[in-house]
Design a protein around this motif. Structure first.
Motif, mmCIF file in Angstrom:
data_model
loop_
_atom_site.group_PDB
_atom_site.id
_atom_site.type_symbol
_atom_site.label_atom_id
_atom_site.label_comp_id
_atom_site.label_asym_id
_atom_site.label_seq_id
_atom_site.Cartn_x
_atom_site.Cartn_y
_atom_site.Cartn_z
ATOM 1 N N UNK A 1 -39.018 -20.966 -2.148
ATOM 2 C CA UNK A 1 -39.386 -19.547 -2.053
ATOM 3 C C UNK A 1 -38.753 -18.926 -0.808
ATOM 4 N N UNK A 2 -38.870 -19.614 0.323
ATOM 5 C CA UNK A 2 -38.299 -19.085 1.565
ATOM 6 C C UNK A 2 -36.778 -18.933 1.454
ATOM 7 N N UNK A 3 -36.128 -19.866 0.775
ATOM 8 C CA UNK A 3 -34.681 -19.809 0.646
ATOM 9 C C UNK A 3 -34.197 -18.646 -0.187
ATOM 10 N N UNK A 4 -35.047 -18.139 -1.060
ATOM 11 C CA UNK A 4 -34.662 -17.033 -1.936
ATOM 12 C C UNK A 4 -34.679 -15.687 -1.239
ATOM 13 N N UNK A 5 -35.343 -15.594 -0.098
ATOM 14 C CA UNK A 5 -35.738 -14.282 0.418
ATOM 15 C C UNK A 5 -34.719 -13.561 1.298
ATOM 16 N N UNK A 6 -34.073 -14.189 2.278
ATOM 17 C CA UNK A 6 -33.427 -13.407 3.363
ATOM 18 C C UNK A 6 -32.448 -12.326 2.921
ATOM 19 N N UNK B 1 -44.426 -10.879 -4.998
ATOM 20 C CA UNK B 1 -43.861 -12.053 -5.654
ATOM 21 C C UNK B 1 -42.404 -12.208 -5.244
ATOM 22 N N UNK B 2 -41.941 -13.441 -5.242
ATOM 23 C CA UNK B 2 -40.529 -13.734 -4.981
ATOM 24 C C UNK B 2 -39.892 -14.152 -6.300
ATOM 25 N N UNK B 3 -38.872 -13.436 -6.746
ATOM 26 C CA UNK B 3 -38.270 -13.734 -8.056
ATOM 27 C C UNK B 3 -37.301 -14.919 -8.005
ATOM 28 N N UNK B 4 -37.852 -16.128 -7.869
ATOM 29 C CA UNK B 4 -37.023 -17.327 -7.922
ATOM 30 C C UNK B 4 -36.662 -17.597 -9.383
ATOM 31 N N UNK B 5 -35.365 -17.677 -9.657
ATOM 32 C CA UNK B 5 -34.925 -17.933 -11.016
ATOM 33 C C UNK B 5 -34.872 -19.420 -11.320
ATOM 34 N N UNK B 6 -33.947 -20.125 -10.664
ATOM 35 C CA UNK B 6 -33.806 -21.563 -10.847
ATOM 36 C C UNK B 6 -33.541 -22.222 -9.499
ATOM 37 N N UNK B 7 -33.966 -23.481 -9.394
ATOM 38 C CA UNK B 7 -33.817 -24.243 -8.161
ATOM 39 C C UNK B 7 -32.888 -25.434 -8.423
ATOM 40 N N UNK C 1 -24.921 -24.472 -10.587
ATOM 41 C CA UNK C 1 -25.616 -23.259 -10.136
ATOM 42 C C UNK C 1 -24.683 -22.059 -10.177
ATOM 43 N N UNK C 2 -23.434 -22.233 -9.748
ATOM 44 C CA UNK C 2 -22.469 -21.136 -9.789
ATOM 45 C C UNK C 2 -22.152 -20.745 -11.229
ATOM 46 N N UNK C 3 -22.030 -21.732 -12.107
ATOM 47 C CA UNK C 3 -21.761 -21.433 -13.509
ATOM 48 C C UNK C 3 -22.914 -20.642 -14.113
ATOM 49 N N UNK C 4 -24.147 -21.006 -13.769
ATOM 50 C CA UNK C 4 -25.309 -20.269 -14.264
ATOM 51 C C UNK C 4 -25.336 -18.849 -13.711
ATOM 52 N N UNK C 5 -24.996 -18.682 -12.437
ATOM 53 C CA UNK C 5 -24.946 -17.350 -11.842
ATOM 54 C C UNK C 5 -23.893 -16.506 -12.555
ATOM 55 N N UNK C 6 -22.761 -17.118 -12.868
ATOM 56 C CA UNK C 6 -21.655 -16.413 -13.497
ATOM 57 C C UNK C 6 -22.020 -15.933 -14.896
ATOM 58 N N UNK D 1 -29.995 -16.680 -15.015
ATOM 59 C CA UNK D 1 -30.940 -17.139 -13.998
ATOM 60 C C UNK D 1 -32.319 -16.491 -14.107
ATOM 61 N N UNK D 2 -32.400 -15.209 -14.413
ATOM 62 C CA UNK D 2 -33.688 -14.525 -14.451
ATOM 63 C C UNK D 2 -34.347 -14.437 -13.083
ATOM 64 N N UNK D 3 -33.557 -14.315 -12.037
ATOM 65 C CA UNK D 3 -34.057 -14.249 -10.684
ATOM 66 C C UNK D 3 -33.055 -14.872 -9.736
ATOM 67 N N UNK D 4 -33.494 -15.225 -8.557
ATOM 68 C CA UNK D 4 -32.618 -15.765 -7.521
ATOM 69 C C UNK D 4 -32.396 -17.262 -7.724
ATOM 70 N N UNK D 5 -31.138 -17.682 -7.659
ATOM 71 C CA UNK D 5 -30.824 -19.103 -7.646
ATOM 72 C C UNK D 5 -30.958 -19.616 -6.214
ATOM 73 N N UNK D 6 -31.619 -20.756 -6.080
ATOM 74 C CA UNK D 6 -31.877 -21.337 -4.758
ATOM 75 C C UNK D 6 -31.495 -22.811 -4.772
ATOM 76 N N UNK D 7 -30.826 -23.247 -3.714
ATOM 77 C CA UNK D 7 -30.541 -24.659 -3.517
ATOM 78 C C UNK D 7 -31.457 -25.174 -2.418
ATOM 79 N N UNK D 8 -32.169 -26.255 -2.705
ATOM 80 C CA UNK D 8 -33.062 -26.874 -1.736
ATOM 81 C C UNK D 8 -32.472 -28.208 -1.300
ATOM 82 N N UNK D 9 -32.403 -28.413 0.008
ATOM 83 C CA UNK D 9 -31.866 -29.660 0.547
ATOM 84 C C UNK D 9 -33.004 -30.606 0.916
#
Length: 326
Positions: A123-128, A294-300, A309-314, A318-326
């Motif tokens: 969630x935090x990664x989707x926001x800035x 609410x935070x619109x996280x699409x896929x993680x 992830x880039x292919x899905x964005x293209x 996604x239906x929201x923000x794509x986020x990568x979690x490390x």
């Protein structure tokens, strides 16, 4: 700290396959810089443009990524305490300096925004960057005030969804567009008051809801629909050009007397980390924690899934923000 880190490196323009995870040295901070241990980062269409070689500036090879969220690992100048939760964005990240697609990112100290939150990192990664763009489009672009009506053209994009959330918090009446009837519930779930199905010409639909025209509009689709968006704005209102989901950026044969309805103002917004006050970020995080936003996280995704992830964005699934979690 290990001497090396995992990072996505792009050394030539191309499709998602040019995004390769490599071992590279961990950058070393000096006074005036902050080393951030990245725990999550959001994906943005400008990174897609950079990867394709469409960006107006930047050099290769490069670690892409215009934003990152994580914890301060080192700050030799003492500008921020080690262990502080921070967000960082823009300032040449992913273009002229290495960006957030990595386990660590090194940025100028003035480019980190501290916060305190127990929200999960996806969630935090989707926001800035999403919040910075939406907030700036409202505060600097259309200058919306409580009671205004707002049209979001491109409402199911991550910024469009963030605009709906902010609009609701600020007491706006929000009209958002989508080309897909199946996305109506997504928009309504984010607090949109009126969903407008976009067939390429929506001005008449908008004026059926707000006969005088909306007070403000944020254009996220591109110049191919901007003229129609302007027709949906009242005299004295403002349209803010913020995004180019259609990848159409420039207007051939722009004739202002023909394009601009009488009294309708056209502006644009693109911001930096300094344009998102720490208090705005913290207030938004608190609103999410309290259930007021609410935070619109699409896929993680994980770092190894960056090409997918880039292919899905293209392809826009996604239906929201794509986020990568490390």
């Amino acid at each position: 700290m290990n001497a090396s880190m995992r990072a996505v490196v792009v050394d030539r323009p191309g499709g998602p396959d040019v995004l390769r995870v490599s071992e590279v040295p961990v950058p070393q901070a000096v006074a005036g810089q902050v080393l951030v241990r990245v725990l999550a980062f959001g994906l943005n269409r400008s990174e897609l443009h950079f990867r394709r070689g469409q960006a107006s500036f930047g050099t290769l090879p490069r670690i892409p990524g215009i934003e990152a969220t994580g914890i301060v690992e080192a700050a030799p100048g003492g500008e921020v305490a080690v262990g502080t939760q921070v967000a960082t964005m823009m300032g040449g990240m992913g273009r002229t300096i290495d960006g957030g697609y990595a386990e660590y990112v090194l940025v100028p100290a003035a480019q980190v925004i501290p916060f305190v939150s127990d929200l999960p990192w996806d969630v935090l990664g989707a926001i800035p960057e999403m919040l910075q763009t939406a907030y700036g489009s409202l505060a600097v672009g259309v200058r919306a005030v409580a009671g205004d009506s707002l049209l979001v053209r491109g409402g199911t994009s991550s910024v469009g969804l963030a605009l709906a959330v902010l609009g609701r918090l600020q007491g706006l009446t929000v009209l958002s567009t989508t080309r897909s009837p199946a996305r109506r519930s997504l928009l309504e779930g984010m607090g949109v008051d009126h969903v407008v199905l976009d067939d390429g010409a929506i001005a008449d639909q908008v004026r059926a809801i707000v006969p005088e025209g909306v007070d403000g509009a944020v254009e996220l689709v591109g110049v191919n629909v901007l003229r129609d968006t302007l027709r949906a704005v009242r005299s004295g209102g403002t349209a803010c050009f913020t995004g180019m989901l259609s990848d159409e950026w420039t207007i051939d044969g722009f004739y202002p007397m023909d394009w601009l309805p009488n009294g309708v103002r056209l502006t644009a917004y693109s911001g930096e980390a300094a344009d998102l006050p720490a208090s705005v970020l913290q207030d938004f995080l608190d609103a999410v924690a309290d259930g007021r936003a609410k935070v619109p996280v699409g896929r993680v995704y994980h770092l190894d899934e960056i090409a997918r992830a880039h292919a899905d964005m293209e392809t826009g699934v996604l239906g929201g923000k794509a986020v990568v979690v490390l």
